[in-house]
Write a protein that holds these residues in place. Sequence first.
Motif, short mmCIF file in Angstrom:
data_model
loop_
_atom_site.label_atom_id
_atom_site.label_comp_id
_atom_site.label_asym_id
_atom_site.label_seq_id
_atom_site.Cartn_x
_atom_site.Cartn_y
_atom_site.Cartn_z
N ALA A 111 0.83 -1.21 0.00
CA ALA A 111 0.00 0.00 0.00
C ALA A 111 0.86 1.26 0.00
O ALA A 111 0.55 2.23 -0.69
CB ALA A 111 -0.94 -0.01 1.20
N ILE A 112 1.96 1.24 0.75
CA ILE A 112 2.87 2.40 0.79
C ILE A 112 3.48 2.65 -0.59
O ILE A 112 3.55 3.79 -1.06
CB ILE A 112 3.97 2.18 1.86
CG1 ILE A 112 3.35 2.24 3.27
CG2 ILE A 112 5.10 3.20 1.71
CD1 ILE A 112 4.26 1.76 4.38
N LYS A 113 3.89 1.58 -1.27
CA LYS A 113 4.46 1.71 -2.62
C LYS A 113 3.43 2.27 -3.60
O LYS A 113 3.74 3.14 -4.42
CB LYS A 113 4.97 0.36 -3.14
CG LYS A 113 6.28 -0.06 -2.54
CD LYS A 113 6.72 -1.41 -3.10
CE LYS A 113 7.89 -1.93 -2.32
NZ LYS A 113 8.10 -3.36 -2.50
N ILE A 114 2.20 1.77 -3.52
CA ILE A 114 1.14 2.24 -4.42
C ILE A 114 0.84 3.72 -4.14
O ILE A 114 0.65 4.51 -5.06
CB ILE A 114 -0.13 1.37 -4.30
CG1 ILE A 114 0.17 -0.05 -4.81
CG2 ILE A 114 -1.30 1.99 -5.05
CD1 ILE A 114 -0.92 -1.07 -4.51
N ARG A 115 0.82 4.10 -2.86
CA ARG A 115 0.58 5.50 -2.48
C ARG A 115 1.67 6.39 -3.08
O ARG A 115 1.37 7.44 -3.66
CB ARG A 115 0.55 5.64 -0.96
CG ARG A 115 0.31 7.05 -0.49
CD ARG A 115 0.35 7.14 1.04
NE ARG A 115 0.05 8.49 1.47
CZ ARG A 115 0.94 9.48 1.51
NH1 ARG A 115 2.19 9.27 1.16
NH2 ARG A 115 0.57 10.69 1.89
N LYS A 116 2.92 5.98 -2.96
CA LYS A 116 4.05 6.76 -3.49
C LYS A 116 3.90 6.92 -5.01
O LYS A 116 4.03 8.01 -5.56
CB LYS A 116 5.36 6.06 -3.14
CG LYS A 116 6.59 6.80 -3.57
CD LYS A 116 7.85 6.09 -3.10
CE LYS A 116 9.06 6.92 -3.49
NZ LYS A 116 10.03 6.22 -4.24
N TRP A 117 3.60 5.80 -5.69
CA TRP A 117 3.40 5.83 -7.14
C TRP A 117 2.25 6.76 -7.51
O TRP A 117 2.36 7.56 -8.45
CB TRP A 117 3.11 4.40 -7.63
CG TRP A 117 2.73 4.34 -9.08
CD1 TRP A 117 3.56 4.22 -10.14
CD2 TRP A 117 1.40 4.43 -9.62
NE1 TRP A 117 2.84 4.22 -11.31
CE2 TRP A 117 1.50 4.36 -11.01
CE3 TRP A 117 0.13 4.57 -9.05
CZ2 TRP A 117 0.40 4.42 -11.86
CZ3 TRP A 117 -0.97 4.65 -9.89
CH2 TRP A 117 -0.83 4.56 -11.27
N TYR A 118 1.16 6.70 -6.78
CA TYR A 118 -0.02 7.53 -7.05
C TYR A 118 0.34 9.01 -7.02
O TYR A 118 0.01 9.76 -7.95
CB TYR A 118 -1.11 7.20 -6.02
CG TYR A 118 -2.30 8.13 -6.06
CD1 TYR A 118 -3.36 7.89 -6.93
CD2 TYR A 118 -2.37 9.25 -5.24
CE1 TYR A 118 -4.47 8.74 -6.97
CE2 TYR A 118 -3.45 10.11 -5.28
CZ TYR A 118 -4.50 9.85 -6.15
OH TYR A 118 -5.57 10.70 -6.19
#
Length: 113
Positions: free
Chosen positions: A99-106
């Motif tokens: 989730a942290i990686k997806i948030r950063k990508w977003y």
Amino acid sequence: MHFFQTIFLEEVDKFLAGLDLKTVKKVFYNIDLAEQTNDPKLYKKLQDDIWEFRTSYTGLQIRLLAFWDKTDGKETLVIATHGFIKRTDKIPKNEIERAIKIRKWYFENKQKD
């Protein structure tokens, strides 16, 4: 009145597509209720910027991880990153890291728009 609006990323759509219709309806019902009540039984903070939508249904513990996006100043969005069936008491660390990686990508990709 809604406290926030929820947006699903593609991973959530794929996860929900693998569940039966009654279970998906219960997940949507709980998310809608969380948007209106801000009930910590339905939506609670896990750590830093990662939150979870919680649904218990027919013995399954369904979780959608999410984060807040308040960048446009008009409406408060909650971005649901992905979902999984919880099998232990704790949320697996790899799910939070995902989730942290997806948030950063977003946020990196949102700035480019």
